[in-house]
Structures are given as C-alpha cells and as structure tokens.
Write a protein that holds these residues in place. Structure first.
Motif, PDB file in Angstrom:
ATOM      1  N   SER A 108       0.830  -1.208   0.000  1.00  0.00           N
ATOM      2  CA  SER A 108       0.000   0.000   0.000  1.00  0.00           C
ATOM      3  C   SER A 108       0.860   1.253   0.000  1.00  0.00           C
ATOM      4  CB  SER A 108      -0.907   0.022   1.234  1.00  0.00           C
ATOM      5  OG  SER A 108      -1.549   1.282   1.324  1.00  0.00           O
ATOM      6  N   GLN A 164      -5.416  -0.291   4.051  1.00  0.00           N
ATOM      7  CA  GLN A 164      -6.332  -1.356   4.502  1.00  0.00           C
ATOM      8  C   GLN A 164      -5.744  -2.731   4.233  1.00  0.00           C
ATOM      9  OE1 GLN A 164      -8.655  -0.555   6.375  1.00  0.00           O
ATOM     10  NE2 GLN A 164      -8.914   1.617   5.895  1.00  0.00           N
ATOM     11  N   SER A 165      -5.092  -2.879   3.072  1.00  0.00           N
ATOM     12  CA  SER A 165      -4.480  -4.187   2.772  1.00  0.00           C
ATOM     13  C   SER A 165      -3.339  -4.471   3.751  1.00  0.00           C
ATOM     14  CB  SER A 165      -3.971  -4.218   1.328  1.00  0.00           C
ATOM     15  OG  SER A 165      -2.983  -3.235   1.126  1.00  0.00           O
ATOM     16  N   PRO A 212      -3.278  -3.873  -2.521  1.00  0.00           N
ATOM     17  CA  PRO A 212      -4.266  -2.849  -2.891  1.00  0.00           C
ATOM     18  C   PRO A 212      -4.568  -2.956  -4.388  1.00  0.00           C
ATOM     19  CG  PRO A 212      -2.236  -1.873  -1.972  1.00  0.00           C
ATOM     20  CD  PRO A 212      -1.940  -3.307  -2.306  1.00  0.00           C
ATOM     21  N   MET A 213      -5.705  -2.363  -4.789  1.00  0.00           N
ATOM     22  CA  MET A 213      -5.926  -2.155  -6.227  1.00  0.00           C
ATOM     23  C   MET A 213      -5.799  -0.665  -6.500  1.00  0.00           C
ATOM     24  SD  MET A 213      -9.195  -2.796  -8.767  1.00  0.00           S
ATOM     25  CE  MET A 213      -9.054  -4.559  -8.968  1.00  0.00           C
ATOM     26  N   TYR A 214      -4.886  -0.307  -7.393  1.00  0.00           N
ATOM     27  CA  TYR A 214      -4.753   1.076  -7.832  1.00  0.00           C
ATOM     28  C   TYR A 214      -4.946   1.121  -9.347  1.00  0.00           C
ATOM     29  CZ  TYR A 214      -2.487   1.813  -3.271  1.00  0.00           C
ATOM     30  OH  TYR A 214      -2.194   1.866  -1.918  1.00  0.00           O
ATOM     31  N   ASN A 215      -5.897   1.898  -9.786  1.00  0.00           N
ATOM     32  CA  ASN A 215      -6.149   2.057 -11.227  1.00  0.00           C
ATOM     33  C   ASN A 215      -6.235   0.713 -11.944  1.00  0.00           C
ATOM     34  OD1 ASN A 215      -6.320   4.900 -11.088  1.00  0.00           O
ATOM     35  ND2 ASN A 215      -4.116   4.961 -10.794  1.00  0.00           N
ATOM     36  N   PHE A 216      -7.077  -0.134 -11.364  1.00  0.00           N
ATOM     37  CA  PHE A 216      -7.463  -1.426 -11.964  1.00  0.00           C
ATOM     38  C   PHE A 216      -6.377  -2.487 -11.973  1.00  0.00           C
ATOM     39  CE2 PHE A 216      -9.914   2.029 -13.804  1.00  0.00           C
ATOM     40  CZ  PHE A 216     -11.174   1.685 -13.316  1.00  0.00           C
ATOM     41  N   GLY A 243     -11.569  -0.481  -3.767  1.00  0.00           N
ATOM     42  CA  GLY A 243     -12.643   0.490  -3.581  1.00  0.00           C
ATOM     43  C   GLY A 243     -13.964  -0.021  -4.110  1.00  0.00           C
ATOM     44  N   GLY A 244     -13.922  -0.800  -5.196  1.00  0.00           N
ATOM     45  CA  GLY A 244     -15.138  -1.342  -5.804  1.00  0.00           C
ATOM     46  C   GLY A 244     -15.220  -2.851  -5.643  1.00  0.00           C
ATOM     47  N   TYR A 247     -14.887  -6.469  -7.589  1.00  0.00           N
ATOM     48  CA  TYR A 247     -14.296  -7.094  -8.780  1.00  0.00           C
ATOM     49  C   TYR A 247     -14.234  -8.615  -8.696  1.00  0.00           C
ATOM     50  CZ  TYR A 247     -12.622  -2.360  -9.614  1.00  0.00           C
ATOM     51  OH  TYR A 247     -12.547  -1.007  -9.818  1.00  0.00           O
TER      52      TYR A 247
HETATM   53  C1  LIG Z   1      -4.541   6.073  -6.619  1.00  0.00           C
HETATM   54  C2  LIG Z   1      -5.666   5.146  -6.287  1.00  0.00           C
HETATM   55  C3  LIG Z   1      -6.250   4.402  -7.315  1.00  0.00           C
HETATM   56  C4  LIG Z   1      -7.296   3.541  -7.020  1.00  0.00           C
HETATM   57  N1  LIG Z   1      -7.852   2.804  -8.034  1.00  0.00           N
HETATM   58  C5  LIG Z   1      -8.852   1.949  -7.752  1.00  0.00           C
HETATM   59  C6  LIG Z   1      -9.424   1.132  -8.772  1.00  0.00           C
HETATM   60  O1  LIG Z   1      -9.022   1.152  -9.927  1.00  0.00           O
HETATM   61  N2  LIG Z   1     -10.434   0.305  -8.436  1.00  0.00           N
HETATM   62  C7  LIG Z   1     -10.895   0.224  -7.153  1.00  0.00           C
HETATM   63  O2  LIG Z   1     -11.806  -0.550  -6.905  1.00  0.00           O
HETATM   64  N3  LIG Z   1     -10.369   0.968  -6.154  1.00  0.00           N
HETATM   65  C8  LIG Z   1      -9.369   1.817  -6.432  1.00  0.00           C
HETATM   66  N4  LIG Z   1      -8.810   2.563  -5.425  1.00  0.00           N
HETATM   67  C9  LIG Z   1      -9.278   2.353  -4.046  1.00  0.00           C
HETATM   68  C10 LIG Z   1      -8.343   1.371  -3.342  1.00  0.00           C
HETATM   69  O3  LIG Z   1      -8.369   0.097  -3.952  1.00  0.00           O
HETATM   70  C11 LIG Z   1      -8.720   1.244  -1.874  1.00  0.00           C
HETATM   71  O4  LIG Z   1      -8.526   2.517  -1.283  1.00  0.00           O
HETATM   72  C12 LIG Z   1      -7.897   0.217  -1.130  1.00  0.00           C
HETATM   73  O5  LIG Z   1      -8.159   0.354   0.251  1.00  0.00           O
HETATM   74  C13 LIG Z   1      -6.425   0.376  -1.418  1.00  0.00           C
HETATM   75  O6  LIG Z   1      -5.656  -0.454  -0.575  1.00  0.00           O
HETATM   76  P1  LIG Z   1      -4.787   0.208   0.600  1.00  0.00           P
HETATM   77  O7  LIG Z   1      -5.763   0.887   1.546  1.00  0.00           O
HETATM   78  O8  LIG Z   1      -4.117  -0.965   1.234  1.00  0.00           O
HETATM   79  O9  LIG Z   1      -3.821   1.176  -0.003  1.00  0.00           O
HETATM   80  C14 LIG Z   1      -7.772   3.423  -5.692  1.00  0.00           C
HETATM   81  C15 LIG Z   1      -7.164   4.181  -4.668  1.00  0.00           C
HETATM   82  C16 LIG Z   1      -6.124   5.023  -4.966  1.00  0.00           C
HETATM   83  C17 LIG Z   1      -5.476   5.807  -3.854  1.00  0.00           C
END
Ligand SMILES: Cc1cc2nc3c(=O)[nH]c(=O)nc-3n(C[C@H](O)[C@H](O)[C@H](O)COP(=O)(O)O)c2cc1C
Length: 198
Positions: A10, A17-18, A93-97, A140-141, A143
C-alpha cells in the motif's frame, strides 16, 4: 518454528487497509518462536527494472562490475527473504485497476532465472516450492469473480511461476462505496482472518 514474510504494497504503508489486514493475519499466524520478516514497499520502494539492472542479472558473476554487483546483491536480498519464508502474507491494494507499480517493481526483482525459477525442457519451473501464501486484497469497488479482477489471476500466475501454488485470497471490497459498506467489508475480511486461526 516458521518464518512469515509480510509484504505491504500500500502507498499508505501500515495505514493501508491491505497492510492492516496483512498485519492482522501475520499476527494470527505467528506462534511463539516464529520469525517475522516485514517488507514495506512504500517505505523502501524497489527501483524500476531497467535494461542496466536486468543486464546485471544476466552477466556472469565473475564479470560483474561493482555497480552490477550492488544491483544483484539487492535482488538477492529480496529473494533470500522469500527463500526463508514458510508463509508469505501479501497486502494487495488495487490502484487504477491493477496491482501497485511498487509491487510490480518488486516482482521484477524477484523473478530471476536460476534463482527463483529455471527453464526446463517442458517449460519454466518455479524454485520457491513448499510455501503457503495469503493475499489480502483491498479494493474500492467490487471485482472478485468478474473479468475485471485482473489482480487475482495475475498474482496467482506470478506466484505459481516461482513455485508458490498454495495461495489463498481474502478480499475486502467496496471500500469506497460508503462508510457502512466499508466497515462491513473490513469486518468480513477480519472474520475470515480469524477463521484461519481457528
Ligand atoms: C490512486 C488510487 C487508485 C485507485 N484505483 C482503484 C481502482 O481502480 N479500483 C478500485 O476498486 N479501487 C481503487 N482505489 C481504491 C483502493 O483500492 C482502496 O482505497 C484500497 O483500500 C487500497 O488499498 P490500501 O488501503 O491498502 O492502499 C484506488 C485508490 C487510490 C489511492
């Protein structure tokens, strides 16, 4: 006695969260006498793999320059953590798919021919066998179970390529949908973690 390697990908470090879920699972898995190795890819980012860095991997050890030796030593250090691990706990985490670019850079430094996989007559064979991996996926969503979940098959394939085939995913999804939904999803993931300890 076992060794647990906890990898946090993350961008928010231990606050992601992960990462939180990965830490909770590691805590549950660790018994007295066990050893924990933490690899935080936000705190200590792995550089992008470049042609120069890749050349260091493929140059014979006797012919490496001092700079190339440094690159290989760094990659060897990451690989030695993996070799030492009986259990790998990966916060994803998922960032930008997709997976975080920091994790991809890490993967690019641990996939090393002759070290973590080798080529055989029947194709590549992973050398990191006999390990169990858990992946704590935060999104965030929603999948999981859909074609839009590019992370699960990719991470599964990558770990299998290195010989890690026993992989279990725990999902916390819909974290961006709303506060109530987020609490429910994290509670469900935490319950799944507790179930693993039982
Ligand atoms: C830069 C960025 C891009 C993200 N892109 C997506 C996405 O493509 N799809 C999704 O479902 N959530 C997306 N999210 C939400 C994250 O998946 C969510 O906040 C998750 O908790 C990330 O894990 P982390 O909290 O361990 O960093 C995004 C968040 C950030 C900050």
């Amino acid at each position: 006695m076992k060794t647990v390697l906890q990898i946090e990908a993350s961008m928010f470090g231990e606050h992601g969260q992960s990462s939180r879920l990965a830490a909770a699972l590691a805590k549950v898995l660790l018994q007295p006498g066990d050893h924990l190795i933490e690899r935080d890819l936000a705190r200590d980012p792995v550089p992008h793999l470049t042609a120069q860095r890749f050349a260091a991997f493929t140059t014979a050890s006797s012919e490496r320059t001092a700079e190339q030796r440094e690159v290989v030593d760094y990659s060897d250090g990451l690989i030695s953590e993996l070799r030492a691990a009986d259990v790998i706990v990966l916060g994803l985490p998922m960032y930008n798919f997709g997976i975080p670019s920091t994790l991809k850079a890490y993967f690019d430094h641990i996939a090393r021919a002759g070290e973590t996989f080798r080529y055989t007559n029947t194709g590549p064979a992973g050398l990191l066998t006999g390990k169990k991996a858990y992946v704590l996926a935060a999104r965030g969503g929603h999948y999981h179970g859909t074609p839009a979940d590019t992370e699960t098959p990719y991470v599964r394939q990558f770990l299998a390529f290195l010989g890690v085939r026993d992989v279990e995913f725990i999902y916390a999804e819909g974290l961006a949908i709303g506060a109530e939904h987020k609490v429910k999803a994290l509670d469900a993931a935490t319950a799944n973690i507790a179930r693993l300890a039982a």
